[in-house]
Every structure is written in C-alpha cells, then in structure tokens.
Enzyme design. Structure first.
Site, PDB file in Angstrom:
ATOM      1  N   LYS A  42      71.782 -59.660 -36.834  1.00  0.00           N
ATOM      2  CA  LYS A  42      71.613 -58.376 -36.398  1.00  0.00           C
ATOM      3  C   LYS A  42      71.172 -58.287 -34.895  1.00  0.00           C
ATOM      4  O   LYS A  42      70.710 -59.221 -34.505  1.00  0.00           O
ATOM      5  CB  LYS A  42      70.773 -57.257 -37.162  1.00  0.00           C
ATOM      6  CG  LYS A  42      69.272 -58.014 -37.260  1.00  0.00           C
ATOM      7  CD  LYS A  42      68.577 -57.555 -38.440  1.00  0.00           C
ATOM      8  CE  LYS A  42      67.229 -57.852 -38.415  1.00  0.00           C
ATOM      9  NZ  LYS A  42      66.113 -57.653 -39.276  1.00  0.00           N
ATOM     10  N   ARG A 136      60.079 -48.959 -46.433  1.00  0.00           N
ATOM     11  CA  ARG A 136      61.073 -49.110 -45.318  1.00  0.00           C
ATOM     12  C   ARG A 136      62.479 -48.561 -46.093  1.00  0.00           C
ATOM     13  O   ARG A 136      62.420 -47.800 -47.015  1.00  0.00           O
ATOM     14  CB  ARG A 136      61.124 -50.142 -44.299  1.00  0.00           C
ATOM     15  CG  ARG A 136      61.574 -50.007 -42.940  1.00  0.00           C
ATOM     16  CD  ARG A 136      61.411 -51.450 -42.099  1.00  0.00           C
ATOM     17  NE  ARG A 136      62.137 -52.330 -42.639  1.00  0.00           N
ATOM     18  CZ  ARG A 136      62.186 -53.390 -42.025  1.00  0.00           C
ATOM     19  NH1 ARG A 136      62.043 -53.758 -40.595  1.00  0.00           N
ATOM     20  NH2 ARG A 136      63.350 -54.402 -42.629  1.00  0.00           N
ATOM     21  N   TYR A 252      57.505 -53.278  -5.166  1.00  0.00           N
ATOM     22  CA  TYR A 252      57.122 -52.024  -5.287  1.00  0.00           C
ATOM     23  C   TYR A 252      55.609 -51.756  -5.331  1.00  0.00           C
ATOM     24  O   TYR A 252      54.947 -52.613  -5.990  1.00  0.00           O
ATOM     25  CB  TYR A 252      57.706 -51.196  -6.570  1.00  0.00           C
ATOM     26  CG  TYR A 252      59.169 -51.024  -6.375  1.00  0.00           C
ATOM     27  CD1 TYR A 252      59.548 -49.879  -5.362  1.00  0.00           C
ATOM     28  CD2 TYR A 252      60.329 -51.536  -7.168  1.00  0.00           C
ATOM     29  CE1 TYR A 252      60.888 -49.524  -5.268  1.00  0.00           C
ATOM     30  CE2 TYR A 252      61.341 -51.187  -7.075  1.00  0.00           C
ATOM     31  CZ  TYR A 252      61.987 -50.133  -6.012  1.00  0.00           C
ATOM     32  OH  TYR A 252      63.163 -49.865  -6.189  1.00  0.00           O
ATOM     33  N   MET A 300      63.802 -53.436 -11.272  1.00  0.00           N
ATOM     34  CA  MET A 300      65.033 -53.458 -12.019  1.00  0.00           C
ATOM     35  C   MET A 300      65.979 -54.347 -12.172  1.00  0.00           C
ATOM     36  O   MET A 300      66.199 -54.938 -13.142  1.00  0.00           O
ATOM     37  CB  MET A 300      65.773 -51.889 -11.791  1.00  0.00           C
ATOM     38  CG  MET A 300      66.976 -51.683 -12.800  1.00  0.00           C
ATOM     39  SD  MET A 300      67.861 -50.497 -12.361  1.00  0.00           S
ATOM     40  CE  MET A 300      66.762 -48.811 -12.450  1.00  0.00           C
TER      41      MET A 300
END
Ligand SMILES: *Cc1c(COP(=O)(O)O)cnc(C)c1O
Length: 353
Positions: A42, A136, A252, A300
């Site tokens: 997954k 769950r 930054y 980023m």
C-alpha cells in the site's frame, strides 16, 4: 498538445536496491517459520513505487499482496495475479464490490455491512478482517457468531496488531482474541503478524504474515536489526555552489549566518519531496563517504548544505541524504513509516546502488 523533446534527467532520485528488497522478503519469510510471508505494498509500496516493488517481490517468491485503496490495484495488477491482491479498505459501495468482482481482486470485509454488500453483489472468495483490540478497521468480536459469516467463502481471516513494536500485554491479549476468532471463523488461511509481529515469535505467525515496513528496510523491532538491510536511498543533485562571506545569512528567515568564509551547496530537494522542515539545521548529506550538514531552513524545492569542508564537490554532483531509518527517525521525530511514505513524486525511482 505540442511535441515535447524527451525530458531531461531528474535532479532528484530515489535509488532502490532490488537485491536488498528481495533479501528482506526472504529473511521475513524464513523468520515466519511454517507461515508464508506476503507483502503490504500500500501507499505506493511505502513510497518506493508499488509496481516496481510488487514485480521484485513476486520474483523473489512472494504471492500475497495487500493494498489499502482500490486506486492502488492497477500498479500491482501489472505483476501479480488478481486473486492474490487484497484490498484492505473493503467495499464501501455496490460499485466497489462490482469493481472487485470484475477485476478479480479480493476485498477485505471489515463489517457485517460490508459482508451483506459483498453477498448482495454476488460476492465470491473474499478476506475477512476482525478487530481484536485496536479499534480500527474490522468486524467486531461481538459479531463473530453472526450466521451471515457462514455464507462467505473466506480465503484469509486476519487481524492486525496495534503494538507489536512494543513489549506490552496488548500483544498477548490480541493473540488470545485471535485464537477465539480462529475457532469461530472458517477460512482457508489465518493471518495476524505485520513486520514487528513476525519478530514476536511463532505463536503470532499463523499461516501468512503481512510485513510492510521491514521489507523496505525499516527496523520494526530490535530483533530485526542486523537482519533487515536498507533498501532506499534518496539523492539530490547540487544545483548551485556559492561563496559566503562572514555575516551572510542563509535561507528563509535567516536561520543560519556564516561566521567565517564558507561554501554553500544548493540541493534539488525540499519539503515538497518529503524532506520535511524538521531536517532544517539537523539533516546531513554525504558524498564519497564524507558527510556535510544542512544549513538553515529546508524550503519547498531546495535544501542548502555546508560544502566548506568538501572543496572537491561541484555543481551537478549527487549527494546522498543520510537516511538510515531508525537513526533518521530518532533525529527527525518522524516515524520510519513516514520517512518512507513521504518521499514524493518528483523523485526518479530507479533500481541500482
Ligand atoms: C500496513 C499493514 C500491514 C503492514 O504493517 P508493517 O508494520 O508495515 O509491517 C499489515 N497488515 C495491515 C492490515 C496493514 O494495514
């Protein structure tokens, strides 16, 4: 659409050690004793690329594959027979049940509602998840006696351990409840253990284990250290090198200021790639066996490193993130699961170390 020339090579890559992945599966399969090891693929194969990971694991001998979403089926289906793909989230609608039937993949039923939906759609062989104390997904223990279950043709009857990575009573509690599940539910195979559960010993192995993290190099429990080997290595190219004068500010919010003449390297990796801001001022990268620290704040698309002590490093060179999973987890505060699954879509995922 205009015809684009071929894309230039990426400046961000995730190297996947195919041998290590296969070796980890074999190790976990052997540790599972008489049980066979399947594979949780997954979340895009824990961030490493589900199609590639499924192909390599199938080649190693793995037969049972687990995804969470229906959208994850196509990648795995390219390399695995449909009946060997289990979809953990189960059918939430008649349309999802119909998809499972048409595609030939097996839904994991998680509730009596899903059981009814599956039977109502015409069903066929399925899997069943029972909740033994995690609260769950999964059928409640209280529903085990329901006559509807007798109508199912269940391949794998499973449950999931909440705290297998810890030495706590909950493991034995869940094991005890799973014994009740096995007595109440007729199925071809039973399955309880994830990666950490495999290391808890043979009582937890049943017929099939479902490792995820450890396949990809994660050390889910101390017993796995020294047996499980790293699989994934993130690397970024140096886009620019600049000289810093004493007093110059970096990145930054100027979290770093040079206190001497320095050389800074600007790397093509940032938080959008999963190299999160928690690595600001903490992360390290390596070239030729030597390490350099991250300077200031991760942005980023870019991360700045200190190349002062690495004068041979040039623009275009590749640096490897220091990403040993247990250690990176301790440093960053991210789990080993997050460290893998965060790695973003801009990485070119390639085989080879
Ligand atoms: C994710 C998952 C696994 C694999 O767990 P790991 O801790 O990564 O080994 C196994 N079973 C289920 C139901 C899961 O959701």
């Amino acid at each position: 659409m205009t015809d684009l020339p071929p894309l230039p090579a990426s400046s961000l890559r995730l190297r996947l050690d195919a041998e290590a992945l296969a070796a980890n599966w074999r190790t976990l399969d052997a540790m599972s004793g008489t049980a066979r090891a399947g594979a949780a693929v997954k979340a895009d194969g824990y961030g490493l690329g589900a199609a590639r990971v499924a192909a390599l694991l199938a080649k190693a001998g793995c037969q049972d594959f687990f995804v969470a979403h229906w959208s994850e089926v196509p990648d795995v289906l390219r390399h695995v027979p449909s009946s060997r793909i289990a979809v953990l989230h189960g059918p939430m609608s008649a349309q999802e049940a119909e998809f499972a039937i048409q595609a030939g993949v097996r839904p994991v039923l998680n509730s009596l509602d899903q059981v009814r939906r599956w039977l109502g759609s015409g069903g066929g062989t399925c899997h069943l998840m029972v909740d033994t104390g995690m609260n769950r997904l999964g059928l409640a223990m209280a529903d085990l006696g329901d006559a509807l279950l007798d109508k199912l043709d269940i391949d794998i009857c499973m449950s999931h351990l909440a705290s297998a990575d810890e030495d706590v009573n909950q493991n034995e509690e869940q094991l005890g409840r799973f014994a009740q599940v096995r007595a109440a539910v007729r199925a071809r195979r039973y399955s309880l253990a994830n990666s950490a559960g495999i290391a808890l010993g043979s009582a937890y192995h049943a017929d099939l284990t479902r490792p995820g993290l450890a396949l990809y190099g994660g050390i889910a429990r101390p017993e796995l250290a020294g047996r499980i080997v790293p699989v994934a290595q993130p690397e970024a190219a140096v886009l620019q090198i600049r000289a810093l004068e004493p007093g110059e500010k970096v990145g930054y919010n100027a979290l770093f200021t040079a206190d001497r003449p320095m050389r800074a390297g600007i790397l093509a990796i940032g938080y959008a790639d999963g190299y999160l801001r928690c690595w600001s001022g903490k992360g390290r990268f390596a070239l030729g066996g030597r390490e350099v620290p991250v300077l200031g704040r991760v942005s980023m698309d870019l991360t700045i490193v200190d190349l002062t002590e690495m004068p041979e490093c040039r623009e275009g060179d590749w640096l490897s993130a220091i990403y040993d999973l247990p250690q990176a987890s301790a440093t960053s505060g991210l789990s080993q699961y997050e460290l893998l699954t965060l790695l973003g879509r801009r990485f070119s995922r390639q085989i080879g170390f």
